[in-house]
Design a protein around this motif. Structure first.
Motif, PDB file in Angstrom:
ATOM      1  N   ALA A  74       0.840  -1.205   0.000  1.00 16.18           N
ATOM      2  CA  ALA A  74       0.000   0.000   0.000  1.00 16.18           C
ATOM      3  C   ALA A  74       0.870   1.248   0.000  1.00 16.18           C
ATOM      4  O   ALA A  74       1.891   1.308   0.687  1.00 16.18           O
ATOM      5  CB  ALA A  74      -0.907  -0.004   1.220  1.00 16.18           C
ATOM      6  N   LEU A  75       0.474   2.217  -0.781  1.00 22.72           N
ATOM      7  CA  LEU A  75       1.212   3.472  -0.852  1.00 22.72           C
ATOM      8  C   LEU A  75       0.221   4.628  -0.723  1.00 22.72           C
ATOM      9  O   LEU A  75      -0.497   4.940  -1.671  1.00 22.72           O
ATOM     10  CB  LEU A  75       1.983   3.588  -2.172  1.00 22.72           C
ATOM     11  N   PRO A  76       0.184   5.264   0.438  1.00 26.75           N
ATOM     12  CA  PRO A  76      -0.713   6.414   0.582  1.00 26.75           C
ATOM     13  C   PRO A  76      -0.184   7.625  -0.179  1.00 26.75           C
ATOM     14  O   PRO A  76       1.031   7.744  -0.418  1.00 26.75           O
ATOM     15  CB  PRO A  76      -0.739   6.666   2.087  1.00 26.75           C
ATOM     16  N   PHE A  77      -1.086   8.500  -0.540  1.00 26.89           N
ATOM     17  CA  PHE A  77      -0.715   9.707  -1.275  1.00 26.89           C
ATOM     18  C   PHE A  77       0.299  10.540  -0.494  1.00 26.89           C
ATOM     19  O   PHE A  77       1.197  11.141  -1.079  1.00 26.89           O
ATOM     20  CB  PHE A  77      -1.972  10.530  -1.586  1.00 26.89           C
ATOM     21  N   SER A  78       0.186  10.544   0.828  1.00 24.23           N
ATOM     22  CA  SER A  78       1.116  11.330   1.648  1.00 24.23           C
ATOM     23  C   SER A  78       2.560  10.862   1.470  1.00 24.23           C
ATOM     24  O   SER A  78       3.481  11.677   1.452  1.00 24.23           O
ATOM     25  CB  SER A  78       0.711  11.269   3.122  1.00 24.23           C
ATOM     26  N   TRP A  79       2.787   9.556   1.310  1.00 24.30           N
ATOM     27  CA  TRP A  79       4.137   9.046   1.078  1.00 24.30           C
ATOM     28  C   TRP A  79       4.631   9.451  -0.304  1.00 24.30           C
ATOM     29  O   TRP A  79       5.810   9.718  -0.504  1.00 24.30           O
ATOM     30  CB  TRP A  79       4.184   7.525   1.240  1.00 24.30           C
ATOM     31  N   PHE A  80       3.730   9.479  -1.265  1.00 26.59           N
ATOM     32  CA  PHE A  80       4.080   9.940  -2.608  1.00 26.59           C
ATOM     33  C   PHE A  80       4.543  11.398  -2.546  1.00 26.59           C
ATOM     34  O   PHE A  80       5.566  11.759  -3.134  1.00 26.59           O
ATOM     35  CB  PHE A  80       2.869   9.782  -3.537  1.00 26.59           C
TER      36      PHE A  80
END
Length: 82
Positions: free
Chosen positions: A50-56
């Motif tokens: 999972a990759l949340p937008f915040s990490w992006f």
């Protein structure tokens, strides 16, 4: 958080995500286009974590801080080295 640690898997480290973002920036893109391109790239390359937008966004910040990204006219693109 930036590099893999005992608690941060290599596929979730910000440097890893930043490298993936850099791979997907083949042309100037909006942030939303880059987000979509990254999700597509990760799906094609069997990176299912999972990759949340915040990490992006944090990965974009890392690239910008390193001088690898620029933003002009609402588009992000790789920085041109002199």
């Amino acid at each position: 958080m930036i590099t893999p640690t005992k608690g941060i898997a290599p596929q979730r480290a910000l440097l890893t995500i930043a490298a993936q973002v850099s791979l997907t920036l083949t042309e100037p893109m909006t942030v939303s286009q880059a987000w979509t391109a990254l999700k597509t790239w990760r799906a094609k390359n069997a990176n299912n974590s999972a990759l949340p937008f915040s990490w992006f966004v944090l990965a974009l910040d890392v690239l910008y801080s390193l001088g690898a990204l620029q933003m002009q006219n609402g588009l992000i693109h790789k920085a041109v080295k002199p």
